[in-house]
Design a protein around this motif. Structure first.
Motif, short mmCIF file in Angstrom:
data_model
loop_
_atom_site.label_atom_id
_atom_site.label_comp_id
_atom_site.label_asym_id
_atom_site.label_seq_id
_atom_site.Cartn_x
_atom_site.Cartn_y
_atom_site.Cartn_z
N ASP A 84 0.81 -1.22 0.00
CA ASP A 84 0.00 0.00 0.00
C ASP A 84 0.85 1.27 0.00
O ASP A 84 0.37 2.33 -0.40
N HIS A 85 2.10 1.18 0.43
CA HIS A 85 3.00 2.34 0.39
C HIS A 85 4.05 2.21 -0.71
O HIS A 85 5.04 2.94 -0.72
N GLY A 86 3.85 1.27 -1.62
CA GLY A 86 4.75 1.14 -2.75
C GLY A 86 5.63 -0.09 -2.67
O GLY A 86 5.51 -0.93 -1.77
N ASN A 87 6.52 -0.22 -3.65
CA ASN A 87 7.42 -1.36 -3.73
C ASN A 87 8.43 -1.36 -2.59
O ASN A 87 8.79 -0.30 -2.05
N PRO A 88 8.92 -2.54 -2.23
CA PRO A 88 10.06 -2.58 -1.31
C PRO A 88 11.30 -2.01 -1.99
O PRO A 88 11.33 -1.82 -3.22
N ARG A 89 12.32 -1.75 -1.20
CA ARG A 89 13.59 -1.25 -1.73
C ARG A 89 14.60 -2.39 -1.71
O ARG A 89 14.62 -3.22 -0.80
N TRP A 90 15.46 -2.40 -2.74
CA TRP A 90 16.52 -3.41 -2.84
C TRP A 90 17.81 -2.69 -3.17
O TRP A 90 17.89 -1.96 -4.17
N GLU A 91 18.84 -2.89 -2.35
CA GLU A 91 20.06 -2.10 -2.47
C GLU A 91 20.95 -2.51 -3.64
O GLU A 91 21.89 -1.79 -3.99
N HIS A 92 20.67 -3.65 -4.28
CA HIS A 92 21.53 -4.14 -5.35
C HIS A 92 20.93 -3.93 -6.74
O HIS A 92 21.42 -4.51 -7.71
N GLY A 93 19.90 -3.12 -6.83
CA GLY A 93 19.29 -2.87 -8.13
C GLY A 93 17.88 -2.35 -7.97
O GLY A 93 17.51 -1.79 -6.93
N ASP A 94 17.08 -2.55 -9.01
CA ASP A 94 15.72 -2.03 -9.03
C ASP A 94 14.70 -3.15 -8.84
O ASP A 94 14.93 -4.29 -9.25
N VAL A 95 13.58 -2.79 -8.24
CA VAL A 95 12.44 -3.70 -8.15
C VAL A 95 11.61 -3.52 -9.41
O VAL A 95 11.13 -2.43 -9.70
N PHE A 96 11.46 -4.62 -10.17
CA PHE A 96 10.70 -4.57 -11.41
C PHE A 96 9.21 -4.66 -11.10
O PHE A 96 8.44 -3.74 -11.36
N PHE A 97 8.77 -5.75 -10.47
CA PHE A 97 7.38 -5.86 -10.03
C PHE A 97 7.25 -7.04 -9.07
O PHE A 97 8.13 -7.90 -8.97
N LEU A 98 6.11 -7.07 -8.36
CA LEU A 98 5.77 -8.17 -7.47
C LEU A 98 4.49 -8.83 -7.95
O LEU A 98 3.57 -8.15 -8.43
N SER A 99 4.42 -10.14 -7.82
CA SER A 99 3.18 -10.89 -8.01
C SER A 99 2.92 -11.65 -6.72
O SER A 99 3.54 -11.37 -5.69
N ASP A 100 2.00 -12.60 -6.73
CA ASP A 100 1.58 -13.21 -5.48
C ASP A 100 2.74 -13.79 -4.67
O ASP A 100 2.91 -13.47 -3.50
N GLU A 101 3.52 -14.68 -5.30
CA GLU A 101 4.60 -15.36 -4.58
C GLU A 101 5.99 -14.99 -5.10
O GLU A 101 6.98 -15.59 -4.68
N HIS A 102 6.08 -14.03 -6.01
CA HIS A 102 7.35 -13.72 -6.65
C HIS A 102 7.65 -12.23 -6.63
O HIS A 102 6.74 -11.41 -6.65
N ILE A 103 8.94 -11.92 -6.61
CA ILE A 103 9.40 -10.57 -6.87
C ILE A 103 10.44 -10.65 -7.98
O ILE A 103 11.32 -11.51 -7.96
N THR A 104 10.29 -9.79 -8.97
CA THR A 104 11.24 -9.73 -10.09
C THR A 104 12.11 -8.50 -9.91
O THR A 104 11.61 -7.38 -9.76
N LEU A 105 13.42 -8.73 -9.93
CA LEU A 105 14.40 -7.70 -9.63
C LEU A 105 15.34 -7.51 -10.82
O LEU A 105 15.68 -8.47 -11.52
N SER A 106 15.75 -6.27 -11.01
CA SER A 106 16.72 -5.95 -12.06
C SER A 106 18.03 -5.56 -11.40
O SER A 106 18.19 -4.42 -10.94
N PRO A 107 18.98 -6.49 -11.29
CA PRO A 107 20.21 -6.20 -10.56
C PRO A 107 21.16 -5.30 -11.35
O PRO A 107 21.10 -5.25 -12.58
N THR A 108 22.01 -4.62 -10.62
CA THR A 108 23.02 -3.78 -11.26
C THR A 108 23.92 -4.61 -12.16
O THR A 108 24.29 -4.18 -13.26
N ASN A 109 24.26 -5.82 -11.72
CA ASN A 109 25.08 -6.73 -12.53
C ASN A 109 24.48 -8.12 -12.48
O ASN A 109 24.55 -8.80 -11.45
N ILE A 110 23.88 -8.56 -13.56
CA ILE A 110 23.21 -9.86 -13.59
C ILE A 110 24.18 -11.00 -13.34
O ILE A 110 23.81 -12.05 -12.80
N ASN A 111 25.45 -10.80 -13.67
CA ASN A 111 26.44 -11.88 -13.52
C ASN A 111 26.79 -12.16 -12.06
O ASN A 111 27.45 -13.16 -11.76
N ASP A 112 26.35 -11.29 -11.15
CA ASP A 112 26.64 -11.49 -9.73
C ASP A 112 25.67 -12.47 -9.07
O ASP A 112 25.87 -12.84 -7.90
N TRP A 113 24.64 -12.92 -9.79
CA TRP A 113 23.55 -13.64 -9.14
C TRP A 113 23.38 -15.05 -9.67
O TRP A 113 23.49 -15.30 -10.87
#
Length: 338
Positions: free
Chosen positions: A267-296
């Motif tokens: 209700d107050h918006g997306n959570p924050r993630w320090e390693h990149g951007d929050v793309f979107f949330l669905s029921d059981e998933h969160i999709t994240l856009s990391p600063t460097n995909i190769n780190d994950w």
């Protein structure tokens, strides 16, 4: 480490509600310096755990606010019923009257109907809830004295007034906040003069530095905080995270973890993630856009910072207290529901 319990954050089943113990303790100390002992009436709706409430009681905060009858019942069962305020109107208070011999319970009333419910439920004391500008509960300040007189004639103790300036919690400009809180509290003090009693209760984490009019402040979110409150420059830091496990990595630039809107309030918006951007949330998933995909890789852990503490905690059955990477305790979220 707790015997037969997860030893590290990496061992936790996810999604997991995780509390950083050093930050939580620092928040307690900061509030104790600002509002010692009965100047603070901690609001348990923010954290919903009697284990946490017990620590605040040990700090000298013996009176508590509750938002639901269930929270009152849970606090009484935990031996924390010295001075409980149900700071919401409710018609379901007869269950609290049954606890009157075990605890001191006060309920907020703002109408004949809610007062009649308190009388029928054999409650012994009330606060008159006054509308101070938030379009929610609360009687008009000019009518507060009448309701107080009616309560006293029915044999109830009227301990004072309360008024919640919730519409001002997130005002960021200091002068605007001070002016508007002052105007709200002027209405509450006018009602207090008509009602009598020793208590003028109100405020919250967002106005705890500004509201100098109330005899007690109803703050709770300061204990754990969220990203919304962290925008206000308060002397409290974020202690709350939701830890999730990466379950998919897509080299086109995103990763997916196992924490969605069923584990975090939105209700107050997306959570924050320090390693990149929050793309979107669905029921059981969160999709994240990391600063460097190769780190994950699949199996990595991510720490997500929720935007709204209270309803996030209500989605979990337990929270894990950690110090660094070590799990040091598990607290039941035992004050959920109504």
């Amino acid at each position: 480490m707790i015997e037969n319990e997860p030893a590290t954050i990496g061992d936790l089943p996810t999604p997991a509600l995780v509390i950083d113990r050093p930050t939580f303790n620092a928040n307690r100390l900061a509030m104790d310096a600002l509002l010692p002992e009965d100047r603070l009436r901690p609001h348990v709706k923010a954290f919903k755990a009697t284990a946490l409430a017990q620590l605040l009681a040990d700090d000298g905060h013996r009176g508590f606010c509750c938002a639901t009858p269930r929270e009152v019942e849970g606090m009484v069962a935990a031996g924390l019923g010295e001075d409980l305020l149900l700071a919401n109107e409710s018609l379901d208070v007869a269950r609290l009257g049954a606890l009157a011999d075990r605890a001191n319970i006060t309920v907020a009333v703002d109408s004949n109907a809610t007062l009649d419910a308190a009388i029928a439920g054999r409650l012994r004391s009330v606060l008159i809830d006054v509308n101070v500008g938030l379009p929610r509960c609360g009687i008009d300040s000019a009518d507060a004295g009448r309701l107080a007189d009616r309560a006293r004639k029915a044999g109830l103790e009227v301990r004072g007034v309360m008024g919640y300036e919730g519409h001002l919690m997130m005002v960021r400009d200091p002068k605007e906040k001070a002016d508007r809180v002052s105007a709200s509290m002027e209405m509450l003090l006018q009602a207090s003069a008509d009602v009598g009693g020793d208590i003028v209760s109100g405020g919250g984490t967002g106005t705890c530095l500004t509201n100098t009019w109330c005899t007690e402040i109803q703050a709770g979110s300061y204990t754990l905080m969220d990203t919304d409150y962290c925008k206000l420059g308060l002397p409290f830091e974020l202690a709350l995270n939701v830890v999730a496990t990466v379950i998919s990595v897509n080299m086109q630039g995103w990763i997916t973890a196992d924490a969605g809107i069923k584990s975090m309030a939105m209700d107050h918006g997306n959570p924050r993630w320090e390693h990149g951007d929050v793309f979107f949330l669905s029921d059981e998933h969160i999709t994240l856009s990391p600063t460097n995909i190769n780190d994950w890789e699949v199996g990595d852990r991510v720490r997500l910072q929720p935007a709204h503490v209270d309803p996030t905690i209500a989605k979990h059955q337990q929270m894990w207290l950690v110090d660094g990477d070590s799990v040091v305790d598990r607290w039941a979220v035992d004050l959920r529901h109504w």
